[in-house]
Design an enzyme around this catalytic site. Sequence first.
Site, PDB file in Angstrom:
ATOM      1  CG  ASN A 112      -8.489 -38.765  19.936  1.00 38.59           C
ATOM      2  OD1 ASN A 112      -8.923 -39.719  19.524  1.00 38.59           O
ATOM      3  ND2 ASN A 112      -8.036 -37.656  19.124  1.00 38.59           N
ATOM      4  CG  ASP A 168      -9.755 -30.441  16.415  1.00 42.06           C
ATOM      5  OD1 ASP A 168      -9.054 -30.228  15.913  1.00 42.06           O
ATOM      6  OD2 ASP A 168     -10.700 -30.581  16.373  1.00 42.06           O
ATOM      7  CG  PHE A 179     -11.019 -40.610   7.679  1.00 40.30           C
ATOM      8  CD1 PHE A 179     -10.398 -40.833   6.884  1.00 40.30           C
ATOM      9  CD2 PHE A 179     -12.048 -41.179   8.054  1.00 40.30           C
ATOM     10  CE1 PHE A 179     -10.485 -41.678   6.374  1.00 40.30           C
ATOM     11  CE2 PHE A 179     -11.650 -42.699   7.124  1.00 40.30           C
ATOM     12  CZ  PHE A 179     -10.900 -42.352   6.143  1.00 40.30           C
ATOM     13  CE  LYS A 189     -15.344 -31.228  10.486  1.00 43.55           C
ATOM     14  NZ  LYS A 189     -14.940 -32.360  11.722  1.00 43.55           N
ATOM     15  CE  LYS A 234      -9.950 -30.449   8.087  1.00 46.39           C
ATOM     16  NZ  LYS A 234      -9.406 -30.379   9.221  1.00 46.39           N
TER      17      LYS A 234
HETATM   18  N1  CTP Z   1      -6.945 -32.764  11.097  1.00 49.55           N
HETATM   19  C1  CTP Z   1      -6.018 -32.156  11.095  1.00 49.55           C
HETATM   20  N2  CTP Z   1      -5.512 -32.143  11.793  1.00 49.55           N
HETATM   21  C2  CTP Z   1      -6.407 -31.486  12.957  1.00 49.55           C
HETATM   22  C3  CTP Z   1      -7.175 -31.650  13.028  1.00 49.55           C
HETATM   23  C4  CTP Z   1      -8.319 -32.857  12.240  1.00 49.55           C
HETATM   24  O1  CTP Z   1      -4.746 -32.657   9.930  1.00 49.55           O
HETATM   25  N3  CTP Z   1      -5.518 -30.560  13.215  1.00 49.55           N
HETATM   26  C5  CTP Z   1      -7.148 -34.009  10.250  1.00 49.55           C
HETATM   27  C6  CTP Z   1      -8.706 -35.480  11.141  1.00 49.55           C
HETATM   28  O2  CTP Z   1      -7.094 -35.888  10.666  1.00 49.55           O
HETATM   29  C7  CTP Z   1      -9.522 -35.646   9.877  1.00 49.55           C
HETATM   30  C8  CTP Z   1     -10.049 -34.270   9.535  1.00 49.55           C
HETATM   31  O3  CTP Z   1      -9.114 -33.355   9.279  1.00 49.55           O
HETATM   32  O4  CTP Z   1      -9.094 -36.043   8.981  1.00 49.55           O
HETATM   33  C9  CTP Z   1     -10.962 -33.914  10.157  1.00 49.55           C
HETATM   34  O5  CTP Z   1     -10.926 -33.948  11.431  1.00 49.55           O
HETATM   35  P1  CTP Z   1     -11.857 -33.645  12.600  1.00 49.55           P
HETATM   36  O6  CTP Z   1     -11.560 -33.677  13.570  1.00 49.55           O
HETATM   37  O7  CTP Z   1     -13.135 -34.296  12.209  1.00 49.55           O
HETATM   38  O8  CTP Z   1     -12.478 -31.991  12.306  1.00 49.55           O
HETATM   39  P2  CTP Z   1     -11.914 -31.084  12.868  1.00 49.55           P
HETATM   40  O9  CTP Z   1     -11.275 -30.237  11.547  1.00 49.55           O
HETATM   41  O10 CTP Z   1     -11.147 -31.020  13.825  1.00 49.55           O
HETATM   42  O11 CTP Z   1     -13.012 -29.871  12.781  1.00 49.55           O
HETATM   43  P3  CTP Z   1     -14.022 -30.642  14.437  1.00 49.55           P
HETATM   44  O12 CTP Z   1     -13.610 -30.557  14.665  1.00 49.55           O
HETATM   45  O13 CTP Z   1     -14.514 -28.959  14.532  1.00 49.55           O
HETATM   46  O14 CTP Z   1     -14.889 -30.942  13.782  1.00 49.55           O
END
Ligand code: CTP
Length: 396
Positions: A208, A277, A321, A335, A339
């Site tokens: 990303n 993800d 974040f 979230k 979390k």
């Molecule tokens: N995060 C993580 N591990 C993942 C995905 C996200 O630790 N596999 C953490 C990121 O570092 C951030 C937070 O979770 O602090 C939110 O990440 P974000 O990508 O916005 O959320 P997701 O939980 O992945 O949800 P979505 O992609 O559906 O927005």
Amino acid sequence: MFKGKKVMLGVCGGIAAYKAIELLRLMVKAGADVSVVMTASAREFVTPLTFQTLSSNPVHSDLFDLYQEKEIGHISLADGADLFVIAPATANIIGKIAGGIADDLLTTTVMATRAPVLFAPAMNVHMYENPIYRRNEKSLRELGYHFIDPAFGALACGYEGQGKLPDPEAIFTAAQAVLAPQDLAGQKILVTAGPTREELDPVRYLSNYSSGKMGYAIASAAVQRGAEVVLVSGPTFLSAPAGVELVPVVSAEQMRACVLSVLPSATAVVKAAAVADYRPLTVAEQKIKKNDAELTVSLEKNPDILAEVGEKKQGQVVVGFAAETENLLKHASDKLKRKKLDLIVANDITQSGAGFDVDTNIVKLLHADGRVEELPQLSKDEVAHQLLDRVVALLH
Ligand code: CTP
């Protein structure tokens, strides 16, 4: 850190004196009111007019001119300062100050001040290694004076070695650390930053746009405030902030392993990384060749590292974040709860001045108790300090 602060910038005679101009510019940009004191030999290298124009303050050099003023000049300069930065600092000025000699405006003012003093030495490598210099630096350090070590490289005198004035940005950061409250002393902060890369074949990956800037700013600010910092970072073009333990990783799986191994000893976790993800279900051993058919890649889910941290935490403050493109508050507060976070930093990356690869951010801070704070557009350094203010409050 610099907003509204009075900084005295002492400039000594050395080829690196021109770098003090950029340092002055950085401090002024950060909101400091900077007055420059130049030694007589500094004036041989750079003109006072440059410093005067950029600082919007008169440049001082002459002890006796100041005696003509109503107040005793060097005393009022010394009393008014929140911080002294001497860059470049020559072996001569350091030796004089260490020896208690005050025979010009700069040495007299430093002697008279109660503000913290930061020296940025620059000299020939043999001078830097000279035991007389080493003794002078050691005795000033023992008295509470601050130093930023010179950098290694090609020196103006033709030698190669340690003695170069560090980059203005590095001196700026060191000065910020001197001004910063030490309210994270004794804390161990685990920060994640950057993107992860999920391998598809030997030449391709999924990733990303994250630049890592926000996470690196948090790591740097936490070190300035006295914390021990472990920065687990996906691939970025940034260099590790001084004083931070950098653990480079590539994939989400690697990031998870590092985070979970550091977690038990951490007192706070800030997860600024943009973790992928999903990852390709299989990694091709050879480069995938193109043909006329469409290519379908199957993806499997990566672990949610932050959710696991939320489950496994034992008293740590946990901050996440949420970078969103729609329904910011709803997604962020989901979230936060899902979390088990203490705080989530939410930003709408479609706004200009927020999001990936820019130097500013516009964030909302959502607390576990339901409070929402809206911050204006700030530099990522300022956002980092604002966030750490909340972490300090949560730790206490
Ligand atoms: N995060 C993580 N591990 C993942 C995905 C996200 O630790 N596999 C953490 C990121 O570092 C951030 C937070 O979770 O602090 C939110 O990440 P974000 O990508 O916005 O959320 P997701 O939980 O992945 O949800 P979505 O992609 O559906 O927005």
